[in-house]
Write an enzyme that holds these catalytic residues in place. Structure first.
Site, PDB file in Angstrom:
ATOM      1  N   PHE A  31       0.431  -1.099  -0.219  1.00 20.10           N
ATOM      2  CA  PHE A  31      -0.026  -0.385   0.038  1.00 20.10           C
ATOM      3  C   PHE A  31       0.528   1.264   0.276  1.00 20.10           C
ATOM      4  O   PHE A  31       2.111   1.650   0.620  1.00 20.10           O
ATOM      5  CB  PHE A  31      -0.570  -0.067   1.170  1.00 20.10           C
ATOM      6  CG  PHE A  31      -2.363   0.635   0.987  1.00 20.10           C
ATOM      7  CD1 PHE A  31      -3.440  -0.140   0.632  1.00 20.10           C
ATOM      8  CD2 PHE A  31      -2.105   1.898   1.815  1.00 20.10           C
ATOM      9  CE1 PHE A  31      -4.244   0.904   0.693  1.00 20.10           C
ATOM     10  CE2 PHE A  31      -3.111   2.742   1.291  1.00 20.10           C
ATOM     11  CZ  PHE A  31      -4.471   2.050   1.064  1.00 20.10           C
ATOM     12  N   PHE A  38      -1.550  -2.836   8.016  1.00 15.97           N
ATOM     13  CA  PHE A  38      -1.693  -3.759   8.978  1.00 15.97           C
ATOM     14  C   PHE A  38      -2.020  -5.342   8.969  1.00 15.97           C
ATOM     15  O   PHE A  38      -1.452  -5.329  10.078  1.00 15.97           O
ATOM     16  CB  PHE A  38      -3.576  -3.482   8.531  1.00 15.97           C
ATOM     17  CG  PHE A  38      -4.129  -4.550   9.514  1.00 15.97           C
ATOM     18  CD1 PHE A  38      -4.926  -2.966  10.906  1.00 15.97           C
ATOM     19  CD2 PHE A  38      -4.948  -5.378   9.822  1.00 15.97           C
ATOM     20  CE1 PHE A  38      -5.161  -3.906  11.859  1.00 15.97           C
ATOM     21  CE2 PHE A  38      -5.980  -5.844  10.960  1.00 15.97           C
ATOM     22  CZ  PHE A  38      -6.522  -5.345  11.545  1.00 15.97           C
ATOM     23  N   GLU A  39      -0.759  -5.542   7.892  1.00 19.23           N
ATOM     24  CA  GLU A  39      -0.886  -7.225   7.940  1.00 19.23           C
ATOM     25  C   GLU A  39       0.528  -7.204   8.737  1.00 19.23           C
ATOM     26  O   GLU A  39       0.992  -8.048   8.442  1.00 19.23           O
ATOM     27  CB  GLU A  39      -0.913  -7.852   6.272  1.00 19.23           C
ATOM     28  CG  GLU A  39      -1.705  -8.189   5.579  1.00 19.23           C
ATOM     29  CD  GLU A  39      -2.947  -6.525   5.454  1.00 19.23           C
ATOM     30  OE1 GLU A  39      -2.544  -5.811   5.111  1.00 19.23           O
ATOM     31  OE2 GLU A  39      -4.525  -6.890   6.029  1.00 19.23           O
ATOM     32  N   GLY A  93     -10.167  10.877   3.838  1.00 19.10           N
ATOM     33  CA  GLY A  93     -10.953  11.520   3.879  1.00 19.10           C
ATOM     34  C   GLY A  93     -12.107  11.319   5.424  1.00 19.10           C
ATOM     35  O   GLY A  93     -12.195  11.713   6.407  1.00 19.10           O
ATOM     36  N   THR A  94     -10.548  10.280   5.995  1.00 15.39           N
ATOM     37  CA  THR A  94     -11.708   9.637   7.078  1.00 15.39           C
ATOM     38  C   THR A  94     -11.122   9.179   8.235  1.00 15.39           C
ATOM     39  O   THR A  94      -9.860   9.108   8.387  1.00 15.39           O
ATOM     40  CB  THR A  94     -12.503   7.641   6.589  1.00 15.39           C
ATOM     41  OG1 THR A  94     -11.384   7.121   6.648  1.00 15.39           O
ATOM     42  CG2 THR A  94     -13.777   8.044   5.386  1.00 15.39           C
ATOM     43  N   HIS A 104     -10.306   5.893   9.185  1.00 21.51           N
ATOM     44  CA  HIS A 104      -9.241   5.119   8.853  1.00 21.51           C
ATOM     45  C   HIS A 104      -8.341   4.912   9.003  1.00 21.51           C
ATOM     46  O   HIS A 104      -7.311   3.931   9.665  1.00 21.51           O
ATOM     47  CB  HIS A 104      -9.711   4.493   7.355  1.00 21.51           C
ATOM     48  CG  HIS A 104      -9.130   2.945   6.899  1.00 21.51           C
ATOM     49  ND1 HIS A 104     -10.377   2.357   7.180  1.00 21.51           N
ATOM     50  CD2 HIS A 104      -8.551   2.953   6.259  1.00 21.51           C
ATOM     51  CE1 HIS A 104      -9.562   0.656   6.951  1.00 21.51           C
ATOM     52  NE2 HIS A 104      -8.752   1.103   6.058  1.00 21.51           N
ATOM     53  N   PHE A 137      10.723   0.309  13.592  1.00 18.13           N
ATOM     54  CA  PHE A 137       9.672   1.115  13.077  1.00 18.13           C
ATOM     55  C   PHE A 137       9.982   2.233  12.290  1.00 18.13           C
ATOM     56  O   PHE A 137       9.540   3.148  12.535  1.00 18.13           O
ATOM     57  CB  PHE A 137       8.310   1.086  14.913  1.00 18.13           C
ATOM     58  CG  PHE A 137       7.626   2.388  14.295  1.00 18.13           C
ATOM     59  CD1 PHE A 137       6.456   1.468  14.390  1.00 18.13           C
ATOM     60  CD2 PHE A 137       7.305   3.920  14.489  1.00 18.13           C
ATOM     61  CE1 PHE A 137       4.769   2.364  13.743  1.00 18.13           C
ATOM     62  CE2 PHE A 137       6.026   4.734  13.959  1.00 18.13           C
ATOM     63  CZ  PHE A 137       5.400   3.807  13.648  1.00 18.13           C
TER      64      PHE A 137
HETATM   65  N1  INI Z   1      -2.191   0.123   4.422  1.00 12.89           N
HETATM   66  C1  INI Z   1      -1.092   1.283   4.585  1.00 12.89           C
HETATM   67  O1  INI Z   1      -0.067   0.657   4.657  1.00 12.89           O
HETATM   68  N2  INI Z   1      -1.472   2.523   4.035  1.00 12.89           N
HETATM   69  C2  INI Z   1      -2.480   3.286   4.059  1.00 12.89           C
HETATM   70  O2  INI Z   1      -2.347   4.633   4.073  1.00 12.89           O
HETATM   71  C3  INI Z   1      -3.577   2.343   4.350  1.00 12.89           C
HETATM   72  N3  INI Z   1      -4.876   2.552   4.571  1.00 12.89           N
HETATM   73  O3  INI Z   1      -5.311   4.342   4.609  1.00 12.89           O
HETATM   74  O4  INI Z   1      -6.201   2.368   4.447  1.00 12.89           O
HETATM   75  C4  INI Z   1      -3.784   0.973   4.344  1.00 12.89           C
HETATM   76  N4  INI Z   1      -4.666   0.827   4.293  1.00 12.89           N
HETATM   77  C5  INI Z   1      -4.458  -1.302   4.720  1.00 12.89           C
HETATM   78  C6  INI Z   1      -4.648  -2.123   5.222  1.00 12.89           C
HETATM   79  O5  INI Z   1      -3.039  -1.528   5.875  1.00 12.89           O
HETATM   80  C7  INI Z   1      -4.755  -3.112   5.443  1.00 12.89           C
HETATM   81  O6  INI Z   1      -4.032  -4.329   4.294  1.00 12.89           O
HETATM   82  C8  INI Z   1      -5.910  -3.753   4.559  1.00 12.89           C
HETATM   83  O7  INI Z   1      -7.226  -2.893   5.716  1.00 12.89           O
HETATM   84  C9  INI Z   1      -7.062  -4.818   4.504  1.00 12.89           C
HETATM   85  O8  INI Z   1      -6.497  -5.549   5.668  1.00 12.89           O
END
Ligand code: INI
Length: 156
Positions: free
Chosen positions: A23, A58-59, A86-87, A89, A114
């Site tokens: 991402f 997140f992973e 925008g949210t 999240h 980190f």
């Molecule tokens: N993951 C990121 O690494 N950076 C972000 O900015 C981000 N946003 O903002 O949504 C993001 N989302 C994906 C998340 O890490 C997971 O891969 C997804 O939710 C599936 O579990």
């Protein structure tokens, strides 16, 4: 008084894993380039470097935990970019990856670094991925090198 203990910047002979989020890949690839540059300049060998891509920040903790538990690495360096949208999240992702990475280090004793940018904009992230503000991936790798050496010293 005993001599203060501190890690030296010695990467030679040490093994490093990098967990990188796909991402915001435009940013995270730059962080990875910085981390690899730092490790190689400090004499790590290519054969001792492992890069694992994950879908998003997140992973990262799940994979970092598996790598740290394997005891194959002297440090696990986590690289990602969380950018505000925008949210709210962003806040949830940033909080989870921060907590998760800290937990991996505490749970395994393997320095888990980190190298996650948390930024308000893409521009801010770019500045920290090799532009005006340096490269956070490079700095994360340097911390990984120092911590790997420090942990070994503390075992002596
Ligand atoms: N993951 C990121 O690494 N950076 C972000 O900015 C981000 N946003 O903002 O949504 C993001 N989302 C994906 C998340 O890490 C997971 O891969 C997804 O939710 C599936 O579990």
């Amino acid at each position: 008084m005993n001599q203060p203990v501190q890690g030296q910047l010695i990467a030679e002979g040490r093994r490093f894993a990098m967990v990188v989020s796909r991402f915001n890949e435009m940013i995270t690839r730059r962080l990875l380039d910085g981390a690899l540059d730092c490790l190689l300049r400090h004499k790590a060998q290519e054969k001792d470097l492992t890069v694992v891509w994950v879908p998003g920040s997140f992973e990262i903790p799940t994979v970092a935990l598996k790598l740290a538990q394997s005891k194959k690495y002297d440090s696990v360096i986590c690289l990602a970019a969380v950018i505000r949208g925008g949210t709210d999240h962003y806040q949830h992702i940033a909080a989870e990856v921060t907590k998760g990475i800290a937990q991996v280090g505490l749970q395994t004793g393997v320095p888990t670094i980190f190298g996650v940018l948390t930024c308000d904009s893409l521009e801010e992230a770019l500045e920290r991925a090799g532009a005006k503000q340096g490269n956070k991936g490079w700095q994360a790798a340097l911390s990984g090198i120092e911590m790997a050496d420090l942990m070994e010293r503390l075992d002596r």
